[in-house]
Design a protein around this motif. Structure first.
Motif, PDB file in Angstrom:
ATOM      1  N   MET A 192     -20.370  49.834 149.843  1.00 31.34           N
ATOM      2  CA  MET A 192     -19.670  50.622 149.051  1.00 31.34           C
ATOM      3  C   MET A 192     -20.062  50.570 147.529  1.00 31.34           C
ATOM      4  SD  MET A 192     -16.663  52.313 148.515  1.00 31.34           S
ATOM      5  CE  MET A 192     -16.044  53.115 147.147  1.00 31.34           C
ATOM      6  N   GLU A 193     -20.342  49.323 147.121  1.00 30.94           N
ATOM      7  CA  GLU A 193     -20.882  49.026 145.750  1.00 30.94           C
ATOM      8  C   GLU A 193     -22.323  49.514 145.695  1.00 30.94           C
ATOM      9  OE1 GLU A 193     -21.284  44.835 143.632  1.00 30.94           O
ATOM     10  OE2 GLU A 193     -19.157  45.007 144.021  1.00 30.94           O
ATOM     11  N   LEU A 194     -23.127  49.409 146.570  1.00 32.07           N
ATOM     12  CA  LEU A 194     -24.316  49.965 146.651  1.00 32.07           C
ATOM     13  C   LEU A 194     -24.611  51.407 146.674  1.00 32.07           C
ATOM     14  CD1 LEU A 194     -27.423  48.980 147.176  1.00 32.07           C
ATOM     15  CD2 LEU A 194     -27.086  50.046 149.776  1.00 32.07           C
ATOM     16  N   PHE A 195     -23.594  52.053 147.382  1.00 33.06           N
ATOM     17  CA  PHE A 195     -23.456  53.239 147.258  1.00 33.06           C
ATOM     18  C   PHE A 195     -23.036  53.904 145.680  1.00 33.06           C
ATOM     19  CE2 PHE A 195     -20.737  57.299 147.540  1.00 33.06           C
ATOM     20  CZ  PHE A 195     -21.694  58.098 148.290  1.00 33.06           C
ATOM     21  N   ALA A 196     -22.299  53.130 145.365  1.00 30.69           N
ATOM     22  CA  ALA A 196     -21.741  53.458 144.018  1.00 30.69           C
ATOM     23  C   ALA A 196     -23.030  53.473 143.036  1.00 30.69           C
ATOM     24  CB  ALA A 196     -20.759  52.756 143.328  1.00 30.69           C
ATOM     25  N   ILE A 197     -23.825  52.224 143.072  1.00 32.65           N
ATOM     26  CA  ILE A 197     -25.036  51.803 142.218  1.00 32.65           C
ATOM     27  C   ILE A 197     -26.016  53.177 142.462  1.00 32.65           C
ATOM     28  CG2 ILE A 197     -26.925  50.770 141.888  1.00 32.65           C
ATOM     29  CD1 ILE A 197     -25.109  48.270 141.983  1.00 32.65           C
ATOM     30  N   LEU A 198     -26.232  53.570 143.597  1.00 34.54           N
ATOM     31  CA  LEU A 198     -27.198  54.605 143.958  1.00 34.54           C
ATOM     32  C   LEU A 198     -26.723  55.816 143.268  1.00 34.54           C
ATOM     33  CD1 LEU A 198     -28.261  54.252 147.711  1.00 34.54           C
ATOM     34  CD2 LEU A 198     -29.544  54.192 145.446  1.00 34.54           C
ATOM     35  N   LEU A 199     -25.428  56.219 143.542  1.00 32.99           N
ATOM     36  CA  LEU A 199     -24.942  57.576 142.906  1.00 32.99           C
ATOM     37  C   LEU A 199     -25.117  57.614 141.375  1.00 32.99           C
ATOM     38  CD1 LEU A 199     -23.164  60.055 144.111  1.00 32.99           C
ATOM     39  CD2 LEU A 199     -21.272  58.797 143.019  1.00 32.99           C
ATOM     40  N   PHE A 200     -24.616  56.718 140.705  1.00 33.14           N
ATOM     41  CA  PHE A 200     -24.683  56.630 139.321  1.00 33.14           C
ATOM     42  C   PHE A 200     -26.088  56.294 138.779  1.00 33.14           C
ATOM     43  CE2 PHE A 200     -20.370  56.017 139.604  1.00 33.14           C
ATOM     44  CZ  PHE A 200     -19.902  56.785 138.639  1.00 33.14           C
ATOM     45  N   GLY A 201     -27.293  55.613 139.707  1.00 33.51           N
ATOM     46  CA  GLY A 201     -28.363  55.657 139.366  1.00 33.51           C
ATOM     47  C   GLY A 201     -29.048  56.715 139.303  1.00 33.51           C
ATOM     48  N   ILE A 202     -28.806  57.755 140.279  1.00 34.11           N
ATOM     49  CA  ILE A 202     -29.383  58.959 140.378  1.00 34.11           C
ATOM     50  C   ILE A 202     -28.648  59.958 139.267  1.00 34.11           C
ATOM     51  CG2 ILE A 202     -29.300  61.319 141.743  1.00 34.11           C
ATOM     52  CD1 ILE A 202     -29.105  59.327 144.359  1.00 34.11           C
ATOM     53  N   ALA A 203     -27.541  59.813 139.061  1.00 35.86           N
ATOM     54  CA  ALA A 203     -27.017  60.557 137.976  1.00 35.86           C
ATOM     55  C   ALA A 203     -27.645  60.283 136.725  1.00 35.86           C
ATOM     56  CB  ALA A 203     -25.343  60.284 137.890  1.00 35.86           C
ATOM     57  N   ALA A 204     -28.079  58.920 136.299  1.00 33.33           N
ATOM     58  CA  ALA A 204     -28.669  58.458 135.202  1.00 33.33           C
ATOM     59  C   ALA A 204     -30.007  59.108 135.185  1.00 33.33           C
ATOM     60  CB  ALA A 204     -28.542  56.880 134.863  1.00 33.33           C
ATOM     61  N   THR A 205     -30.615  59.261 136.273  1.00 32.17           N
ATOM     62  CA  THR A 205     -32.069  59.709 136.083  1.00 32.17           C
ATOM     63  C   THR A 205     -31.866  61.117 135.819  1.00 32.17           C
ATOM     64  OG1 THR A 205     -32.129  58.090 137.852  1.00 32.17           O
ATOM     65  CG2 THR A 205     -34.248  59.437 137.155  1.00 32.17           C
ATOM     66  N   THR A 206     -30.968  61.802 136.630  1.00 34.52           N
ATOM     67  CA  THR A 206     -30.783  63.275 136.395  1.00 34.52           C
ATOM     68  C   THR A 206     -30.505  63.580 134.935  1.00 34.52           C
ATOM     69  OG1 THR A 206     -29.678  63.124 138.335  1.00 34.52           O
ATOM     70  CG2 THR A 206     -29.883  65.281 137.663  1.00 34.52           C
ATOM     71  N   THR A 207     -29.497  62.928 134.472  1.00 39.79           N
ATOM     72  CA  THR A 207     -29.087  63.527 133.116  1.00 39.79           C
ATOM     73  C   THR A 207     -30.147  62.918 132.109  1.00 39.79           C
ATOM     74  OG1 THR A 207     -27.957  61.310 133.019  1.00 39.79           O
ATOM     75  CG2 THR A 207     -26.636  62.973 133.218  1.00 39.79           C
ATOM     76  N   ALA A 208     -31.167  61.942 132.467  1.00 42.86           N
ATOM     77  CA  ALA A 208     -32.047  61.604 131.334  1.00 42.86           C
ATOM     78  C   ALA A 208     -33.152  62.877 131.551  1.00 42.86           C
ATOM     79  CB  ALA A 208     -32.629  60.246 131.936  1.00 42.86           C
ATOM     80  N   LEU A 209     -33.271  63.602 132.666  1.00 40.38           N
ATOM     81  CA  LEU A 209     -34.199  64.388 132.920  1.00 40.38           C
ATOM     82  C   LEU A 209     -33.737  65.670 132.044  1.00 40.38           C
ATOM     83  CD1 LEU A 209     -35.388  64.220 136.503  1.00 40.38           C
ATOM     84  CD2 LEU A 209     -36.956  63.689 134.542  1.00 40.38           C
ATOM     85  N   PHE A 210     -32.417  65.864 132.166  1.00 43.26           N
ATOM     86  CA  PHE A 210     -31.775  67.054 131.560  1.00 43.26           C
ATOM     87  C   PHE A 210     -31.962  67.001 130.107  1.00 43.26           C
ATOM     88  CE2 PHE A 210     -29.343  68.408 135.201  1.00 43.26           C
ATOM     89  CZ  PHE A 210     -29.774  69.915 135.356  1.00 43.26           C
ATOM     90  N   VAL A 211     -31.798  65.793 129.449  1.00 42.84           N
ATOM     91  CA  VAL A 211     -32.232  65.536 128.064  1.00 42.84           C
ATOM     92  C   VAL A 211     -33.627  65.948 127.672  1.00 42.84           C
ATOM     93  CG1 VAL A 211     -32.545  63.672 126.232  1.00 42.84           C
ATOM     94  CG2 VAL A 211     -30.758  63.345 128.034  1.00 42.84           C
ATOM     95  N   ILE A 212     -34.391  65.555 128.542  1.00 43.12           N
ATOM     96  CA  ILE A 212     -36.029  66.213 128.084  1.00 43.12           C
ATOM     97  C   ILE A 212     -36.169  67.593 128.315  1.00 43.12           C
ATOM     98  CG2 ILE A 212     -38.394  65.887 128.745  1.00 43.12           C
ATOM     99  CD1 ILE A 212     -37.509  63.167 129.969  1.00 43.12           C
ATOM    100  N   PHE A 213     -35.609  68.231 129.495  1.00 43.80           N
ATOM    101  CA  PHE A 213     -35.879  69.513 129.764  1.00 43.80           C
ATOM    102  C   PHE A 213     -34.918  70.641 129.258  1.00 43.80           C
ATOM    103  CE2 PHE A 213     -38.352  67.434 133.100  1.00 43.80           C
ATOM    104  CZ  PHE A 213     -39.548  67.607 132.679  1.00 43.80           C
ATOM    105  N   SER A 214     -33.700  70.060 128.462  1.00 43.27           N
ATOM    106  CA  SER A 214     -32.823  71.357 127.816  1.00 43.27           C
ATOM    107  C   SER A 214     -33.635  71.713 126.658  1.00 43.27           C
ATOM    108  CB  SER A 214     -31.775  70.726 127.271  1.00 43.27           C
ATOM    109  OG  SER A 214     -31.024  69.959 128.502  1.00 43.27           O
ATOM    110  N   LYS A 215     -33.447  73.162 126.450  1.00 38.17           N
ATOM    111  CA  LYS A 215     -34.150  73.768 125.614  1.00 38.17           C
ATOM    112  C   LYS A 215     -33.500  73.752 124.122  1.00 38.17           C
ATOM    113  CE  LYS A 215     -37.270  76.559 128.091  1.00 38.17           C
ATOM    114  NZ  LYS A 215     -36.799  77.543 129.375  1.00 38.17           N
ATOM    115  N   ASN A 216     -32.247  73.668 124.205  1.00 32.29           N
ATOM    116  CA  ASN A 216     -31.430  73.664 123.143  1.00 32.29           C
ATOM    117  C   ASN A 216     -31.167  71.925 122.750  1.00 32.29           C
ATOM    118  OD1 ASN A 216     -29.046  73.769 121.412  1.00 32.29           O
ATOM    119  ND2 ASN A 216     -28.637  75.355 122.215  1.00 32.29           N
ATOM    120  N   THR A 217     -31.312  71.878 121.577  1.00 37.73           N
ATOM    121  CA  THR A 217     -31.406  70.683 121.132  1.00 37.73           C
ATOM    122  C   THR A 217     -30.033  69.935 121.208  1.00 37.73           C
ATOM    123  OG1 THR A 217     -31.456  71.420 118.795  1.00 37.73           O
ATOM    124  CG2 THR A 217     -33.277  70.133 119.519  1.00 37.73           C
ATOM    125  N   VAL A 218     -28.920  70.585 120.904  1.00 40.66           N
ATOM    126  CA  VAL A 218     -27.592  70.315 120.953  1.00 40.66           C
ATOM    127  C   VAL A 218     -27.266  69.764 122.361  1.00 40.66           C
ATOM    128  CG1 VAL A 218     -25.188  70.700 120.796  1.00 40.66           C
ATOM    129  CG2 VAL A 218     -26.700  71.289 118.934  1.00 40.66           C
TER     130      VAL A 218
END
Lengths: 326, 168
Positions: B1-27
């Motif tokens: 359960m905990e491992l699943f949550a950590i994996l989920l939010f780890g993936i979410a953290a990486t994805t959002t971090a990628l979106f920070v870089i690849f968004s064209k709009n600064t806001v």
């Protein structure tokens, strides 16, 4: 099962309905009180003395046309009111409304959660609520909205500081971050007596964080024609409006919890005292709105950085010194 | 359960971090950054440190991102330059290097993680790990001198920034 699921769910439902009803009727109370202070009646037509007015307003808002401006940033435009209202409602979760009581052999607490980080949770999420304001203003693609959003972020950045420092002196006296511990610590003497300076700093900066007159810079009707929410219509506007009043309710109950002894009081049960005190603070907020004119923008900033913040810092230092000596 | 949550939010953290870089709009970038702060806060929560999680939200998601948003809005940054330029910068060679870098990171992560979970940092040691009392005791006893030095350094940096921003 009962302890972990059913009781919390019932509590959430009750909390949600009661608080949203209170919030809806705060709008009515505000219009009535403002009216009477200005020697007019306020809403009178719908129901006895306009008692059904909030419900009529709600239904009206549902049926209004939704307008999304052409040069709005659509995703953010839709997201902003959602952020505003959800963050405001999250704050209700950790406010202690009354002392725990026992029913059918089960101990029921009148708060949803009592995390060890307590007040920090409220400070953190209250700041996030202003993202709704800022993004709403920015995404409208309207210069008034833009200015409103800009002002909202400047206000939050400055007044958050004195607010936090006022709270720190209370944390120092209680020795705990949990709101329940803070209320229990005020069993004898309320914090408003021990910490009058922190009380006033908290009241003033709280009013500023709520964006209410005399600090309603982000919406200043006479300068920005309603500011950040100028492009919002229908239910999206209603959500902003609701969020603002939910914040006001949370603020009033925080003042009650931190400074006015929470549920402590003679004769009546705790929860009644809690709501009496909370409504008194809400009344003060409305009274202030009816009394003071809006400050000029630079004066708002001067008030914070040159007066409130130094006073709050000095208060923390004095509190620490007194606690070390006594 | 905990491992699943950590994996989920780890993936979410990486994805959002990628979106920070690849968004064209600064806001939009700034908003993804706020989302990223949130996922990282959840990761701290899963590590039993409520205090650090809420600090992550107050300090990063609340204060710092608010400052960044304020600065972006003040400067009124428009969408990032030409799309061609962005595409040129992401030429295949660079993508390859980036990919290798990520693969290296993953290998490092897999290599280190089993050791990190054993020994001194087991579940028992983590139980009271991020409680505010412990953090406060550490900062105001053992860590007092570095803590004060860092604050002096930050004050010096602020004074320096004000001096540089001043036009005579």
């Amino acid at each position: 099962m009962i302890d972990f699921f059913i009781i919390p769910v019932i509590k959430v439902i009750i909390l949600f309905t009661v608080c949203l009803l209170i919030v809806a009727y705060t709008t009515w109370a505000e219009r009535k009180i403002l009216g009477h202070i200005q020697l007019r009646y306020g809403p009178m037509r719908v129901g006895w003395h306009g008692l059904l007015q909030p419900i009529a307003d709600g239904i009206k808002n549902f049926f209004k046309e939704e307008v999304i401006p052409d040069n709005a940033d659509k995703a953010v435009f839709l997201l902003a009111p959602v952020i505003s209202i959800s963050v405001a409602i999250i704050l209700l979760a950790i406010i202690p409304f009354g002392e725990p009581f026992t029913i059918f052999g089960k101990k029921i607490t009148l708060w949803l959660a009592n995390p060890s980080i307590g007040i920090l949770f409220i400070l953190g999420f209250a700041t996030l609520g202003s993202y709704g304001t800022i993004l709403g203003g920015w995404s409208s693609g309207n210069k008034y909205g833009y200015m409103g959003g800009l002002r909202a972020s400047a206000m939050i950045l400055s007044y958050e500081l004195s607010l936090a420092f006022a709270v720190i002196s209370i944390i120092m006296m209680t020795g705990s971050l949990s709101l329940v511990d803070m209320v229990s610590a005020q069993h004898g003497l309320w914090n408003v007596v021990k910490q009058p300076v922190a009380f006033f700093v908290f009241l003033i900066s709280g009013t500023a964080e709520l964006n209410r007159t005399p600090f309603d810079m982000p919406e200043a009707e006479s300068e920005l024609c309603c500011g950040y929410n100028v492009e919002y219509s229908s239910m999206k506007f209603a959500l902003f409006f609701l969020a603002e009043y939910t914040h006001m309710f949370v603020f009033a109950s925080l003042v009650t919890t931190l400074f006015l002894g929470g549920w402590h009081g003679p004769f009546l049960p705790g929860i009644v005292w809690f709501f009496i005190k909370t409504f008194a603070i809400i009344f003060v907020c409305i009274w202030v709105r009816a009394t003071f004119p809006r400050l000029r923008y630079d004066k708002v900033m001067k008030l914070e950085w040159k007066f409130l913040l130094p006073v709050a810092l000095a208060n923390v230092i004095v509190t620490g010194a007194v606690m070390a000596l006594v | 359960m905990e491992l699943f949550a950590i994996l989920l939010f780890g993936i979410a953290a990486t994805t959002t971090a990628l979106f920070v870089i690849f968004s064209k709009n600064t806001v939009h970038s700034a908003l993804w950054m706020v989302a990223n702060c949130f996922t990282v806060a959840v990761l701290f929560l899963l590590l039993n440190s409520q205090f650090i999680a809420i600090l992550q939200i107050i300090v990063y998601a609340g204060a710092i991102m608010m400052f960044i948003l304020y600065a972006i809005m003040m400067l009124n940054l428009k969408k990032a330059g030409d799309e061609d330029q962005v595409k040129n910068n992401l030429a295949p060679g660079r993508l390859l290097i980036l990919g290798l870098f990520f693969i290296g990171l993953i290998i490092l992560g897999i290599g280190f993680s089993p050791q990190a979970l054993k020994g001194g940092m087991g579940a028992d040691a983590l139980a009271g790990f991020g409680e505010i009392n412990l953090v406060a005791n550490y900062i105001f006893s053992k860590g007092l001198i570095p803590f004060e030095l860092v604050s002096v350094l930050l004050t010096a940096a602020v004074v320096g920034a004000v001096y540089l921003a001043k036009k005579d």
